[in-house]
Enzyme design. Structure first.
Site, PDB file in Angstrom:
ATOM      1  N   THR A  26       0.870  -1.188   0.000  1.00  8.42           N
ATOM      2  CA  THR A  26       0.000   0.000   0.000  1.00  8.42           C
ATOM      3  C   THR A  26       0.898   1.226   0.000  1.00  8.42           C
ATOM      4  O   THR A  26       1.467   1.588   1.027  1.00  8.42           O
ATOM      5  CB  THR A  26      -0.919   0.003   1.226  1.00  8.42           C
ATOM      6  OG1 THR A  26      -1.695  -1.196   1.228  1.00  8.42           O
ATOM      7  CG2 THR A  26      -1.858   1.198   1.203  1.00  8.42           C
ATOM      8  N   LYS A  42      -7.201   1.605  -3.134  1.00  8.08           N
ATOM      9  CA  LYS A  42      -6.860   1.095  -1.809  1.00  8.08           C
ATOM     10  C   LYS A  42      -6.835   2.227  -0.786  1.00  8.08           C
ATOM     11  O   LYS A  42      -7.396   2.109   0.311  1.00  8.08           O
ATOM     12  CB  LYS A  42      -5.493   0.395  -1.854  1.00  8.08           C
ATOM     13  CG  LYS A  42      -4.959  -0.061  -0.485  1.00  8.08           C
ATOM     14  CD  LYS A  42      -5.823  -1.129   0.159  1.00  8.08           C
ATOM     15  CE  LYS A  42      -5.316  -1.546   1.528  1.00  8.08           C
ATOM     16  NZ  LYS A  42      -4.075  -2.344   1.483  1.00  8.08           N
TER      17      LYS A  42
END
Length: 389
Positions: free
Chosen positions: A78, A148
């Site tokens: 991420t 995300k």
């Protein structure tokens, strides 16, 4: 062959799933004794699952000499869309790039029930990604990373809000289980049950949750900004490696009148341990004081003995991880002090420093010393950092 770079909480079960699915997989982690370039040598697919943008840039930069033309890098950490664009500029044109961060924690990673948020051309890796779970193809490169961050900008603040809800309830005599029971009939019920009893197992660390909100920070995001500040406080209090649900304990301690420690020592698991007589950094409010960093590997051996260039590179990589853990960048450095054993080698240090500190330089002092605390060390750097509010 698939090279899987990163063997943390998520990387280990994901690499195992690939092996069980019949793929030939080479794994790599820090301190393994194998370089990143050696790990990716000959691989058609290179998967990265690392802690933050700084770690991904560092590892892929080190892997560049081993990347074969025609290989594809699948970035599953991420790191946000801006970092994905930086990676595209870093990688050779003949190396493909897909961003594919995942939704889900350690359990779904082991079960193959993650949601893979993919951006870019996944035609060459769709089958591999399906081993991890359901693949959502979202558009051009960076779309998965952006999705995300957008999702976590809702999920993480909601858990901080519920932590404050439980803390308020307890402070006013509301039974915790009864409150969870009432919340179970609302859209927040699933998250409330997760916060009711904080997890002893770290499935999604509080530190990573803070990092995710830092990546998604924007001026108008008031609720996410408040949650981010709360998580930064908890991380500075030493809860970064705990599960995100530990935020409930942190908030409860504050509403009950618990006094927060003013000087909070920080020692990251991603950098070599100290000898026990100092901490790598200490946070006081919005200021971070970083101890003198020298070039040691995970086994305590000197990196690049006698080499100013090699030790400079290692030290700045360590500094980047310390800064990233606190949501800071090199632009937040207020003061940097450098100790060298030979001023004639200062140009080698300066070349490395210029690649990391690219904006307006901080206040700075450079001192030549006769020796440092271990023979073979030629450089030590300490910092004062003004952390983002």
């Amino acid at each position: 062959m698939i090279a899987f770079l990163g063997q943390g909480r998520m990387g280990v079960p994901m690499a195992r799933r690939l092996t069980r699915a019949g793929y030939k997989v080479t794994t790599w982690r820090r301190g393994s004794g194998v370089t990143a370039a050696e790990a990716v040598d000959g691989a058609e697919l290179v998967i990265t699952m690392l802690s933050d943008p700084a770690a991904v840039r560092e590892v892929l930069t080190a892997a560049l000499p081993g990347l074969r033309p025609g290989a594809t890098v699948v970035e599953m950490s991420t790191i946000g869309p801006e970092a994905v664009r930086e990676l595209r500029a870093l990688l050779p044109a003949e190396v493909g790039l897909v961003d594919a961060p995942v939704l889900g924690s350690v359990g779904p990673a082991a079960d193959g029930t993650l949601t893979v948020l993919a951006g870019g051309d996944v035609s060459g890796c769709r089958e591999v990604l399906s081993v991890f779970g359901a693949v959502r193809e979202l558009g051009p490169l960076g779309a998965g990373a952006a999705m995300k961050i957008a999702v976590m900008s809702a999920i993480v603040p909601a858990q901080v809000l519920l932590a404050e809800t439980f803390a308020y309830g307890e402070a006013h005599g509301v039974d915790r289980d009864a409150l969870a029971g009432v919340l179970s009939g609302t859209p927040l019920g699933t998250l409330a049950e997760r916060l009711r009893v904080p997890s002893a197992e770290t499935r999604y660390s509080l530190g990573h949750a803070a990092k995710d909100l830092e990546l998604g920070a924007w001026e108008g995001a008031t609720m996410a900004g408040a949650a981010r500040a709360r998580l930064q406080q908890a991380r500075a209090a030493g809860l970064g490696e705990r599960d995100l649900t530990a935020i409930a304990e942190h908030v409860g301690g504050h509403i009950d009148g618990g006094a927060a420690r003013r000087a909070v020592p920080l020692n990251l698991s991603t950098i070599p341990a100290t000898n026990g007589r100092y901490s790598h950094a200490v946070r006081v409010g919005d200021m971070l004081y970083v101890s003198g960093q020298a070039a040691f590997d995970e086994q305590g051996n000197i990196v690049g003995e006698g080499s100013m260039a090699a030790q400079s590179e290692h030290i700045f990589q360590v500094i980047s991880r310390i800064l990233a853990d606190q949501g800071a960048t090199f632009e937040d450095i207020a003061f940097i002090r450098t100790y060298v054993t030979d001023m004639d080698q200062l140009l080698d240090y300066g070349r490395v420093r210029a690649r990391y500190i690219t904006g307006t330089p901080p206040a700075s002092t450079t001192v030549e010393v006769s020796r440092l605390f271990r023979p073979g060390l030629v450089l030590e750097v300490d910092l004062i950092v003004a952390l983002p509010g």
